[in-house]
Design a protein around this motif. Sequence first.
Motif, PDB file in Angstrom:
ATOM      1  N   GLY A 111      47.883 -28.412 -19.011  1.00 42.11           N
ATOM      2  CA  GLY A 111      47.172 -29.158 -17.960  1.00 42.11           C
ATOM      3  C   GLY A 111      46.995 -28.199 -16.835  1.00 42.11           C
ATOM      4  N   ALA A 112      46.391 -29.025 -15.910  1.00 43.05           N
ATOM      5  CA  ALA A 112      45.871 -28.376 -14.677  1.00 43.05           C
ATOM      6  C   ALA A 112      46.827 -27.796 -13.971  1.00 43.05           C
ATOM      7  CB  ALA A 112      44.856 -29.378 -13.839  1.00 43.05           C
ATOM      8  N   THR A 113      46.698 -26.784 -13.203  1.00 40.98           N
ATOM      9  CA  THR A 113      47.698 -26.178 -12.134  1.00 40.98           C
ATOM     10  C   THR A 113      47.947 -26.973 -11.002  1.00 40.98           C
ATOM     11  OG1 THR A 113      47.022 -23.824 -12.875  1.00 40.98           O
ATOM     12  CG2 THR A 113      48.260 -24.213 -10.865  1.00 40.98           C
ATOM     13  N   GLY A 114      49.157 -27.342 -10.780  1.00 39.52           N
ATOM     14  CA  GLY A 114      49.541 -28.183  -9.701  1.00 39.52           C
ATOM     15  C   GLY A 114      49.410 -27.606  -8.299  1.00 39.52           C
ATOM     16  N   ALA A 115      49.475 -28.413  -7.274  1.00 44.10           N
ATOM     17  CA  ALA A 115      49.185 -27.903  -5.698  1.00 44.10           C
ATOM     18  C   ALA A 115      50.222 -26.832  -5.608  1.00 44.10           C
ATOM     19  CB  ALA A 115      49.337 -29.164  -5.084  1.00 44.10           C
ATOM     20  N   ARG A 116      49.833 -26.008  -4.693  1.00 45.67           N
ATOM     21  CA  ARG A 116      50.806 -24.923  -4.193  1.00 45.67           C
ATOM     22  C   ARG A 116      51.785 -25.449  -3.484  1.00 45.67           C
ATOM     23  NH1 ARG A 116      49.303 -19.303  -4.085  1.00 45.67           N
ATOM     24  NH2 ARG A 116      50.960 -18.372  -3.045  1.00 45.67           N
ATOM     25  N   GLY A 117      52.971 -25.100  -3.578  1.00 47.74           N
ATOM     26  CA  GLY A 117      54.241 -25.651  -2.653  1.00 47.74           C
ATOM     27  C   GLY A 117      54.322 -25.090  -1.400  1.00 47.74           C
ATOM     28  N   PRO A 118      55.205 -25.628  -0.622  1.00 49.33           N
ATOM     29  CA  PRO A 118      54.899 -24.903   0.777  1.00 49.33           C
ATOM     30  C   PRO A 118      55.729 -23.452   0.610  1.00 49.33           C
ATOM     31  CG  PRO A 118      56.885 -26.413   0.454  1.00 49.33           C
ATOM     32  CD  PRO A 118      55.860 -26.509  -0.595  1.00 49.33           C
ATOM     33  N   ALA A 119      55.499 -22.813   1.673  1.00 47.39           N
ATOM     34  CA  ALA A 119      56.053 -21.258   1.625  1.00 47.39           C
ATOM     35  C   ALA A 119      57.571 -21.289   1.912  1.00 47.39           C
ATOM     36  CB  ALA A 119      55.485 -20.425   3.052  1.00 47.39           C
ATOM     37  N   GLY A 120      58.077 -20.612   1.339  1.00 44.04           N
ATOM     38  CA  GLY A 120      59.606 -20.421   1.393  1.00 44.04           C
ATOM     39  C   GLY A 120      60.172 -19.656   2.610  1.00 44.04           C
ATOM     40  N   PRO A 121      61.446 -19.750   3.042  1.00 45.48           N
ATOM     41  CA  PRO A 121      61.699 -19.008   4.280  1.00 45.48           C
ATOM     42  C   PRO A 121      61.496 -17.574   4.229  1.00 45.48           C
ATOM     43  CG  PRO A 121      63.643 -19.634   2.884  1.00 45.48           C
ATOM     44  CD  PRO A 121      62.355 -20.138   2.280  1.00 45.48           C
ATOM     45  N   ALA A 122      61.418 -16.693   5.411  1.00 46.69           N
ATOM     46  CA  ALA A 122      61.192 -15.268   5.163  1.00 46.69           C
ATOM     47  C   ALA A 122      62.529 -14.576   4.728  1.00 46.69           C
ATOM     48  CB  ALA A 122      60.920 -14.754   6.647  1.00 46.69           C
ATOM     49  N   GLY A 123      62.453 -13.512   3.987  1.00 50.88           N
ATOM     50  CA  GLY A 123      63.690 -12.808   3.497  1.00 50.88           C
ATOM     51  C   GLY A 123      64.113 -11.903   4.813  1.00 50.88           C
ATOM     52  N   PRO A 124      65.302 -11.239   4.387  1.00 49.82           N
ATOM     53  CA  PRO A 124      66.056 -10.608   5.293  1.00 49.82           C
ATOM     54  C   PRO A 124      65.096  -9.303   5.803  1.00 49.82           C
ATOM     55  CG  PRO A 124      66.989 -10.374   3.315  1.00 49.82           C
ATOM     56  CD  PRO A 124      66.105 -11.363   3.262  1.00 49.82           C
ATOM     57  N   ALA A 125      65.255  -8.906   6.893  1.00 47.14           N
ATOM     58  CA  ALA A 125      64.726  -7.615   7.149  1.00 47.14           C
ATOM     59  C   ALA A 125      64.901  -6.285   6.317  1.00 47.14           C
ATOM     60  CB  ALA A 125      64.788  -7.242   8.912  1.00 47.14           C
ATOM     61  N   GLY A 126      64.226  -5.348   6.004  1.00 45.04           N
ATOM     62  CA  GLY A 126      64.437  -4.285   5.154  1.00 45.04           C
ATOM     63  C   GLY A 126      65.198  -3.183   5.956  1.00 45.04           C
ATOM     64  N   SER A 127      65.653  -2.589   5.424  1.00 41.88           N
ATOM     65  CA  SER A 127      66.339  -1.113   6.102  1.00 41.88           C
ATOM     66  C   SER A 127      65.519  -0.203   6.551  1.00 41.88           C
ATOM     67  CB  SER A 127      67.314  -0.358   5.210  1.00 41.88           C
ATOM     68  OG  SER A 127      66.603  -0.027   4.108  1.00 41.88           O
ATOM     69  N   VAL A 128      65.765   0.428   7.681  1.00 44.39           N
ATOM     70  CA  VAL A 128      64.762   1.252   8.261  1.00 44.39           C
ATOM     71  C   VAL A 128      64.566   2.607   7.352  1.00 44.39           C
ATOM     72  CG1 VAL A 128      64.576   2.954  10.199  1.00 44.39           C
ATOM     73  CG2 VAL A 128      65.795   0.646  10.763  1.00 44.39           C
ATOM     74  N   GLY A 129      63.365   2.989   7.382  1.00 42.96           N
ATOM     75  CA  GLY A 129      62.901   3.906   6.299  1.00 42.96           C
ATOM     76  C   GLY A 129      63.408   5.451   6.887  1.00 42.96           C
ATOM     77  N   LEU A 130      63.124   6.295   6.235  1.00 46.08           N
ATOM     78  CA  LEU A 130      63.363   7.878   6.534  1.00 46.08           C
ATOM     79  C   LEU A 130      62.280   8.202   7.318  1.00 46.08           C
ATOM     80  CD1 LEU A 130      64.518   9.200   3.174  1.00 46.08           C
ATOM     81  CD2 LEU A 130      66.043   8.743   4.852  1.00 46.08           C
ATOM     82  N   PRO A 131      62.826   9.176   8.266  1.00 45.98           N
ATOM     83  CA  PRO A 131      61.455   9.739   9.043  1.00 45.98           C
ATOM     84  C   PRO A 131      60.637  10.752   8.261  1.00 45.98           C
ATOM     85  CG  PRO A 131      63.577  10.927   9.627  1.00 45.98           C
ATOM     86  CD  PRO A 131      63.932   9.755   8.628  1.00 45.98           C
ATOM     87  N   GLY A 132      59.227  10.533   8.866  1.00 47.93           N
ATOM     88  CA  GLY A 132      58.214  11.324   8.248  1.00 47.93           C
ATOM     89  C   GLY A 132      58.372  12.680   8.397  1.00 47.93           C
ATOM     90  N   LEU A 133      57.485  13.580   7.577  1.00 49.15           N
ATOM     91  CA  LEU A 133      57.614  15.099   7.767  1.00 49.15           C
ATOM     92  C   LEU A 133      56.998  15.645   8.850  1.00 49.15           C
ATOM     93  CD1 LEU A 133      56.998  15.902   4.002  1.00 49.15           C
ATOM     94  CD2 LEU A 133      59.253  16.212   5.196  1.00 49.15           C
ATOM     95  N   GLN A 134      57.123  16.686   9.437  1.00 48.62           N
ATOM     96  CA  GLN A 134      56.267  17.289  10.473  1.00 48.62           C
ATOM     97  C   GLN A 134      54.942  17.417  10.099  1.00 48.62           C
ATOM     98  OE1 GLN A 134      57.165  17.837  13.689  1.00 48.62           O
ATOM     99  NE2 GLN A 134      55.032  18.659  14.254  1.00 48.62           N
ATOM    100  N   GLY A 135      53.863  17.024  10.819  1.00 49.82           N
ATOM    101  CA  GLY A 135      52.325  16.947  10.458  1.00 49.82           C
ATOM    102  C   GLY A 135      51.953  18.281  10.597  1.00 49.82           C
ATOM    103  N   ILE A 136      50.972  18.688   9.873  1.00 47.39           N
ATOM    104  CA  ILE A 136      50.263  20.254   9.952  1.00 47.39           C
ATOM    105  C   ILE A 136      49.615  20.173  11.270  1.00 47.39           C
ATOM    106  CG2 ILE A 136      48.324  21.448   8.994  1.00 47.39           C
ATOM    107  CD1 ILE A 136      48.812  19.802   6.344  1.00 47.39           C
ATOM    108  N   PRO A 137      49.703  21.223  11.916  1.00 45.84           N
ATOM    109  CA  PRO A 137      49.092  21.574  13.283  1.00 45.84           C
ATOM    110  C   PRO A 137      47.480  21.497  13.197  1.00 45.84           C
ATOM    111  CG  PRO A 137      50.636  23.453  12.558  1.00 45.84           C
ATOM    112  CD  PRO A 137      50.526  22.602  11.408  1.00 45.84           C
ATOM    113  N   GLY A 138      47.216  20.969  14.154  1.00 49.99           N
ATOM    114  CA  GLY A 138      45.568  21.050  14.129  1.00 49.99           C
ATOM    115  C   GLY A 138      44.984  22.137  14.269  1.00 49.99           C
ATOM    116  N   LEU A 139      43.775  22.453  13.863  1.00 52.74           N
ATOM    117  CA  LEU A 139      43.012  23.499  13.650  1.00 52.74           C
ATOM    118  C   LEU A 139      41.797  23.010  14.837  1.00 52.74           C
ATOM    119  CD1 LEU A 139      42.983  24.540  10.049  1.00 52.74           C
ATOM    120  CD2 LEU A 139      44.428  25.358  12.078  1.00 52.74           C
TER     121      LEU A 139
END
Length: 188
Positions: free
Chosen positions: A70-98
């Motif tokens: 059969g045909a696809t039904g109508a899209r249901g309402p959006a669900g509630p937002a999930g919990p916030a993720g954990s804080v990521g690791l800090p990034g590496l030091q960038g290469i110095p500019g030239l």
Amino acid sequence: MIGTPRTALTVAVAALALVLAAGTGATASLMISGKQIKDNSVTSQDIKNNSLKVKDLSAKAQAKLRGRTGATGARGPAGPAGPAGSVGLPGLQGIPGLSGFDVVTVTQNIPALSGLVGGTGQVSAACAAGQKAISATSSYASAPLDQLGNLLSQVTRTADDAFTASGLNLSLTQRTLTLDVVCANVAG
């Protein structure tokens, strides 16, 4: 002969056993097996309603029971937002500019082959104050292609801001060794 209650009971049990034995044989003889049924002779009138299951049908018959998707039904309402993720690791030091690229070029004449000894020479180049040497290359100027196998050079970093090129000339003509050093301002 006069019957006693015990004799009457025995006769009754024997008669009951005889009736049951006779009935069982008759019932068994009335049972019809699949081997006794002629192919294509059983019709839908012969089958008890609601007695067949889907698994009793052939794969082809089962496929016919499935309808079109059969045909696809109508899209249901959006669900509630999930919990916030954990804080990521800090990034590496960038290469110095030239910045501030410069090419420092230095040349040195390398003498020709003398006897069995090739001519040798060395040339060095350094960057301006505050700059670092990023890379370097060496080459021989005006060398014919057929003599390139007779010319050798090696580039070596001697400091953060300098390179040296050593040359060996096995040709019969003096050649010029060129050293090009790429310099840049490095931030940080």
